[in-house]
Motif scaffolding. Structure first.
Motif, mmCIF file in Angstrom:
data_model
loop_
_atom_site.group_PDB
_atom_site.id
_atom_site.type_symbol
_atom_site.label_atom_id
_atom_site.label_comp_id
_atom_site.label_asym_id
_atom_site.label_seq_id
_atom_site.Cartn_x
_atom_site.Cartn_y
_atom_site.Cartn_z
ATOM 1 N N ASN A 3 -8.046 -9.568 2.109
ATOM 2 C CA ASN A 3 -9.113 -9.030 1.266
ATOM 3 C C ASN A 3 -8.989 -7.516 1.176
ATOM 4 O O ASN A 3 -8.648 -6.859 2.166
ATOM 5 C CB ASN A 3 -10.480 -9.389 1.850
ATOM 6 C CG ASN A 3 -10.762 -10.868 1.769
ATOM 7 O OD1 ASN A 3 -10.292 -11.542 0.869
ATOM 8 N ND2 ASN A 3 -11.523 -11.372 2.721
ATOM 9 N N PRO A 4 -9.293 -6.941 0.004
ATOM 10 C CA PRO A 4 -9.246 -5.482 -0.109
ATOM 11 C C PRO A 4 -10.336 -4.856 0.765
ATOM 12 O O PRO A 4 -11.371 -5.473 1.010
ATOM 13 C CB PRO A 4 -9.514 -5.228 -1.595
ATOM 14 C CG PRO A 4 -10.178 -6.461 -2.099
ATOM 15 C CD PRO A 4 -9.705 -7.594 -1.235
ATOM 16 N N PRO A 5 -10.091 -3.651 1.263
ATOM 17 C CA PRO A 5 -11.109 -3.002 2.096
ATOM 18 C C PRO A 5 -12.384 -2.753 1.298
ATOM 19 O O PRO A 5 -12.335 -2.563 0.090
ATOM 20 C CB PRO A 5 -10.441 -1.690 2.515
ATOM 21 C CG PRO A 5 -9.374 -1.458 1.510
ATOM 22 C CD PRO A 5 -8.937 -2.799 1.016
ATOM 23 N N ARG A 6 -13.488 -2.773 1.999
ATOM 24 C CA ARG A 6 -14.746 -2.511 1.305
ATOM 25 C C ARG A 6 -15.558 -1.500 2.105
ATOM 26 O O ARG A 6 -15.516 -1.478 3.336
ATOM 27 C CB ARG A 6 -15.454 -3.822 1.050
ATOM 28 C CG ARG A 6 -16.579 -4.193 1.842
ATOM 29 C CD ARG A 6 -17.137 -5.570 1.586
ATOM 30 N NE ARG A 6 -17.755 -6.035 2.807
ATOM 31 C CZ ARG A 6 -18.978 -5.675 3.188
ATOM 32 N NH1 ARG A 6 -19.699 -4.872 2.447
ATOM 33 N NH2 ARG A 6 -19.475 -6.114 4.319
ATOM 34 N N VAL A 7 -16.286 -0.692 1.383
ATOM 35 C CA VAL A 7 -17.154 0.313 1.994
ATOM 36 C C VAL A 7 -18.510 -0.327 2.268
ATOM 37 O O VAL A 7 -19.107 -0.941 1.386
ATOM 38 C CB VAL A 7 -17.303 1.543 1.066
ATOM 39 C CG1 VAL A 7 -18.354 2.500 1.602
ATOM 40 C CG2 VAL A 7 -15.964 2.250 0.907
ATOM 41 N N ARG A 8 -18.978 -0.216 3.504
ATOM 42 C CA ARG A 8 -20.296 -0.723 3.886
ATOM 43 C C ARG A 8 -21.297 0.422 3.880
ATOM 44 O O ARG A 8 -21.082 1.432 4.536
ATOM 45 C CB ARG A 8 -20.254 -1.312 5.307
ATOM 46 C CG ARG A 8 -19.437 -2.551 5.462
ATOM 47 C CD ARG A 8 -19.472 -3.054 6.905
ATOM 48 N NE ARG A 8 -18.798 -2.140 7.838
ATOM 49 C CZ ARG A 8 -19.393 -1.391 8.741
ATOM 50 N NH1 ARG A 8 -20.705 -1.404 8.869
ATOM 51 N NH2 ARG A 8 -18.699 -0.611 9.534
#
Length: 198
Positions: A3-8
């Motif tokens: 999965n592509p990285p995601r900003v939380r």
């Protein structure tokens, strides 16, 4: 395929100037030259900083202290750069028919401040030949246009924690600041924040 990285997003708040000067209580009128920029995009720039090597507990204490300092120093910086904590307003006049766009310095939530996290290292972002798409997520107002300043903050700061660093992304409405005034604001804020370290 991973999965592509995601900003939380961890938290979000609005910062107002620490106190209001008499000048900041008046509307800030835009010139016809300024209004040409209504369909241009926000200015977006940011800086990476290395985190000091530390244990998880020390890391959490460092981030909390940094957040407090950034917010306090931003409130002080906004005393001098008060239009950045405002919103755009369009006033329609009937006689003669006209529209007036101005910066309302009184009726605003303030500048937006976001604390976020991304499970990547600085090198993951800086080492690729092409700029990775995750960089867009380091800015709150990516793809916003200046006209959006009617409903969105004119200044939005996003402090994103990385595994080994911090990224401070700053989006400023281009009606309010050009490149020179952008860096004047950023350097002034940095100087005020640095004084908290003494």
């Amino acid at each position: 395929m991973s999965n592509p990285p995601r900003v939380r997003h961890i938290s979000e708040c609005f910062i107002k100037p620490e106190y209001a000067s008499e000048e900041s209580k008046q509307p800030f009128y835009l010139t016809p030259w300024d209004l040409i920029m209504l369909s241009a995009h926000y200015i977006q720039k940011g800086l990476f900083y290395n985190k000091p090597p530390a244990s998880d507990d020390q890391d959490q204490a460092f981030v909390k202290t940094l957040l407090d300092r950034l917010k306090s120093s931003l409130a002080l910086a906004l005393v001098h750069f008060y239009p950045l904590s405002s919103r755009l307003v369009t006033q329609k006049n009937e006689n003669p028919p006209s529209c007036l766009v101005f910066v309302d310095c009184n009726n605003s939530h303030g500048a937006k401040f976001i604390h976020a996290a991304l499970d990547m290292e600085i090198a993951d972002i800086l080492s690729p030949i092409d700029v990775p798409s995750v960089v867009q997520l380091l800015f709150d107002h990516d793809r916003a246009i200046n006209h959006d300043g009617h409903t969105m903050a004119l200044l939005s700061i996003q402090m994103t924690e990385l595994k080994d660093g911090i990224f401070i992304g700053c989006s400023i409405n281009h009606l309010i600041a050009d490149g020179t005034s952008y860096w004047h604001f950023f350097n002034s804020w940095s100087e005020i924040a640095g004084s908290y370290l003494i």
